[in-house]
Design a protein around this motif. Structure first.
Motif, PDB file in Angstrom:
ATOM      1  N   GLN A 184      97.097  40.641  76.238  1.00  0.00           N
ATOM      2  CA  GLN A 184      97.356  39.318  75.683  1.00  0.00           C
ATOM      3  C   GLN A 184      96.239  38.391  76.142  1.00  0.00           C
ATOM      4  O   GLN A 184      95.637  38.587  77.200  1.00  0.00           O
ATOM      5  N   SER A 185      95.957  37.375  75.320  1.00  0.00           N
ATOM      6  CA  SER A 185      94.883  36.449  75.661  1.00  0.00           C
ATOM      7  C   SER A 185      95.308  35.484  76.755  1.00  0.00           C
ATOM      8  O   SER A 185      94.566  35.239  77.717  1.00  0.00           O
ATOM      9  N   TYR A 186      96.495  34.899  76.593  1.00  0.00           N
ATOM     10  CA  TYR A 186      97.005  33.954  77.579  1.00  0.00           C
ATOM     11  C   TYR A 186      98.350  34.443  78.095  1.00  0.00           C
ATOM     12  O   TYR A 186      99.153  35.010  77.350  1.00  0.00           O
ATOM     13  N   GLY A 187      98.589  34.209  79.357  1.00  0.00           N
ATOM     14  CA  GLY A 187      99.846  34.640  79.934  1.00  0.00           C
ATOM     15  C   GLY A 187      99.746  34.723  81.438  1.00  0.00           C
ATOM     16  O   GLY A 187      98.872  34.124  82.071  1.00  0.00           O
ATOM     17  N   ARG A 188     100.651  35.522  82.006  1.00  0.00           N
ATOM     18  CA  ARG A 188     100.739  35.672  83.458  1.00  0.00           C
ATOM     19  C   ARG A 188     100.919  37.145  83.802  1.00  0.00           C
ATOM     20  O   ARG A 188     101.656  37.865  83.115  1.00  0.00           O
ATOM     21  N   TRP A 189     100.277  37.563  84.873  1.00  0.00           N
ATOM     22  CA  TRP A 189     100.304  38.942  85.321  1.00  0.00           C
ATOM     23  C   TRP A 189     100.587  38.944  86.823  1.00  0.00           C
ATOM     24  O   TRP A 189     100.078  38.101  87.560  1.00  0.00           O
ATOM     25  N   GLU A 190     101.378  39.910  87.294  1.00  0.00           N
ATOM     26  CA  GLU A 190     101.685  39.968  88.718  1.00  0.00           C
ATOM     27  C   GLU A 190     101.862  41.418  89.154  1.00  0.00           C
ATOM     28  O   GLU A 190     102.344  42.255  88.391  1.00  0.00           O
ATOM     29  N   THR A 191     101.492  41.708  90.411  1.00  0.00           N
ATOM     30  CA  THR A 191     101.647  43.041  90.971  1.00  0.00           C
ATOM     31  C   THR A 191     101.892  42.948  92.470  1.00  0.00           C
ATOM     32  O   THR A 191     101.522  41.957  93.114  1.00  0.00           O
ATOM     33  N   ARG A 192     102.535  43.956  93.013  1.00  0.00           N
ATOM     34  CA  ARG A 192     102.802  44.033  94.456  1.00  0.00           C
ATOM     35  C   ARG A 192     102.046  45.227  95.009  1.00  0.00           C
ATOM     36  O   ARG A 192     102.228  46.365  94.554  1.00  0.00           O
ATOM     37  N   ILE A 193     101.185  44.967  96.003  1.00  0.00           N
ATOM     38  CA  ILE A 193     100.230  45.977  96.466  1.00  0.00           C
ATOM     39  C   ILE A 193     100.178  46.008  97.987  1.00  0.00           C
ATOM     40  O   ILE A 193     100.293  44.981  98.654  1.00  0.00           O
ATOM     41  N   ARG A 194      99.985  47.214  98.517  1.00  0.00           N
ATOM     42  CA  ARG A 194      99.688  47.403  99.927  1.00  0.00           C
ATOM     43  C   ARG A 194      98.450  48.287 100.038  1.00  0.00           C
ATOM     44  O   ARG A 194      98.327  49.297  99.332  1.00  0.00           O
ATOM     45  N   LEU A 195      97.533  47.922 100.920  1.00  0.00           N
ATOM     46  CA  LEU A 195      96.317  48.694 101.135  1.00  0.00           C
ATOM     47  C   LEU A 195      96.373  49.387 102.496  1.00  0.00           C
ATOM     48  O   LEU A 195      97.222  49.085 103.327  1.00  0.00           O
ATOM     49  N   TYR A 196      95.431  50.297 102.688  1.00  0.00           N
ATOM     50  CA  TYR A 196      95.293  50.995 103.964  1.00  0.00           C
ATOM     51  C   TYR A 196      93.857  50.859 104.440  1.00  0.00           C
ATOM     52  O   TYR A 196      92.925  50.789 103.631  1.00  0.00           O
ATOM     53  N   ARG A 197      93.663  50.801 105.743  1.00  0.00           N
ATOM     54  CA  ARG A 197      92.315  50.762 106.278  1.00  0.00           C
ATOM     55  C   ARG A 197      91.564  51.982 105.782  1.00  0.00           C
ATOM     56  O   ARG A 197      92.090  53.095 105.799  1.00  0.00           O
ATOM     57  N   GLY A 198      90.329  51.770 105.349  1.00  0.00           N
ATOM     58  CA  GLY A 198      89.578  52.873 104.777  1.00  0.00           C
ATOM     59  C   GLY A 198      88.121  52.515 104.610  1.00  0.00           C
ATOM     60  O   GLY A 198      87.627  51.540 105.196  1.00  0.00           O
ATOM     61  N   ALA A 199      87.435  53.286 103.816  1.00  0.00           N
ATOM     62  CA  ALA A 199      86.001  53.119 103.632  1.00  0.00           C
ATOM     63  C   ALA A 199      85.667  51.735 103.077  1.00  0.00           C
ATOM     64  O   ALA A 199      86.260  51.288 102.098  1.00  0.00           O
ATOM     65  N   GLY A 200      84.692  51.065 103.708  1.00  0.00           N
ATOM     66  CA  GLY A 200      84.245  49.775 103.202  1.00  0.00           C
ATOM     67  C   GLY A 200      83.547  49.875 101.866  1.00  0.00           C
ATOM     68  O   GLY A 200      83.455  48.897 101.132  1.00  0.00           O
ATOM     69  N   ALA A 201      83.031  51.072 101.534  1.00  0.00           N
ATOM     70  CA  ALA A 201      82.350  51.266 100.250  1.00  0.00           C
ATOM     71  C   ALA A 201      83.320  51.272  99.078  1.00  0.00           C
ATOM     72  O   ALA A 201      82.884  51.187  97.924  1.00  0.00           O
ATOM     73  N   TYR A 202      84.626  51.362  99.360  1.00  0.00           N
ATOM     74  CA  TYR A 202      85.621  51.322  98.290  1.00  0.00           C
ATOM     75  C   TYR A 202      86.189  49.909  98.151  1.00  0.00           C
ATOM     76  O   TYR A 202      86.529  49.263  99.149  1.00  0.00           O
ATOM     77  N   ARG A 203      86.304  49.465  96.900  1.00  0.00           N
ATOM     78  CA  ARG A 203      86.848  48.148  96.586  1.00  0.00           C
ATOM     79  C   ARG A 203      88.162  48.292  95.819  1.00  0.00           C
ATOM     80  O   ARG A 203      88.167  48.586  94.610  1.00  0.00           O
ATOM     81  N   PRO A 204      89.305  48.109  96.471  1.00  0.00           N
ATOM     82  CA  PRO A 204      90.576  48.072  95.734  1.00  0.00           C
ATOM     83  C   PRO A 204      90.622  46.825  94.861  1.00  0.00           C
ATOM     84  O   PRO A 204      90.270  45.730  95.322  1.00  0.00           O
ATOM     85  N   MET A 205      91.075  46.977  93.617  1.00  0.00           N
ATOM     86  CA  MET A 205      91.039  45.868  92.670  1.00  0.00           C
ATOM     87  C   MET A 205      92.287  45.834  91.794  1.00  0.00           C
ATOM     88  O   MET A 205      92.750  46.861  91.315  1.00  0.00           O
TER      89      MET A 205
END
Length: 260
Positions: A114-135
């Motif tokens: 959709q062009s306009y609207g709202r998006w939401e997510t619930r996320i947990r990360l773990y310590r790991g490689a700095g070369a990886y970018r969670p997005m």
């Protein structure tokens, strides 16, 4: 579709260890009911009254449906590494994206745009490689498979740039007329947090646990898809593995409750 049973035994064992005791699987009817309303008090949808989502995924089923998701199968960001559905896993009511030291990683984009609207997510990360970018990001239809979108539009409403300890959340906005805008928040991303974004003709607002942390008068105009990616940037951080755990995702129309 991506089946839960496709996870390799060794990796599934690690996934179980990471998630054990933190998320319980809910009955199908409970998961369906949860889609009708924001599930916790730290949700921007609940705080700001966004109403009923037009689509969600609770990751409680036995598979990811290709009718809902585009699974990346291509070279990685800027042509480095490889994105494959083999590094997507389901377990304990969550979706996991896994990145290997050689740049073999995962990404997927929702087919509900959709062009306009709202998006939401619930996320947990773990310590790991700095070369990886969670997005977690919005990208024009088809997912964020390239270095730049065809329209030069992108909204990263949850990003991590060269931070192996996962203690800083970054916000990135790119629009054809507004150029590049950045924001960040110091937060322990190894704990569960909700990340949300609102895109309207008036501009973009980012939310962290229901509270505003980014605002711009610029916005994107193209139909945008919610994407989840674990991007590999070799040479821009420490090497190794990385994990990204996603509890749920929701998409709301602009006119669903709230003040929009």
């Amino acid at each position: 579709m991506i089946l839960r049973s496709h996870a390799r035994t060794a990796v599934l064992s690690m996934v179980t260890t990471l998630a054990l005791g933190t998320l319980g699987a809910a009955p199908a009817e409970a998961a369906a009911a949860a889609c009708s309303a924001a599930p916790d008090t730290k949700s921007a949808a609940r705080v700001h009254g966004w109403g009923t989502p037009v689509w969600c995924d609770e990751f409680e089923d036995e598979y990811l449906d290709s009718a809902d998701w585009v699974f990346y199968d291509s070279p990685g960001h800027a042509g480095k590494g490889r994105r494959t559905s083999q590094e997507l896993y389901l377990g304990n009511g969550a979706l996991y994206l896994h990145g290997l030291p050689d740049g073999t990683t995962a990404g997927l984009g929702a087919r509900h745009a959709q062009s306009y609207g709202r998006w939401e997510t619930r996320i947990r990360l773990y310590r790991g490689a700095g070369a990886y970018r969670p997005m977690a990001l919005l990208w024009p239809n088809g997912g964020g498979g390239g270095e730049y979108s065809a329209t030069r539009e992108e909204i990263d409403f949850m990003g991590v740039y060269n931070d192996p300890s996962r203690q800083r959340a970054d916000f990135f906005l790119e629009t054809p007329k507004g150029g590049h805008e950045l924001g960040y928040a110091d937060v322990d991303m190894t704990k569960w947090h909700t990340y949300a974004v609102e895109n309207s003709p008036a501009g973009v607002v980012g939310y962290l646990d229901g509270r505003e942390w980014f605002r711009s008068s610029h916005s994107t105009r193209s139909p945008m898809s919610l994407c989840l990616q674990l991007d590999w940037f070799p040479g821009e951080g420490s090497n190794g593995e990385a994990w990204m755990e996603v509890d749920w995702v929701r998409i709301y129309p602009m006119n669903a409750g709230g003040d929009g």
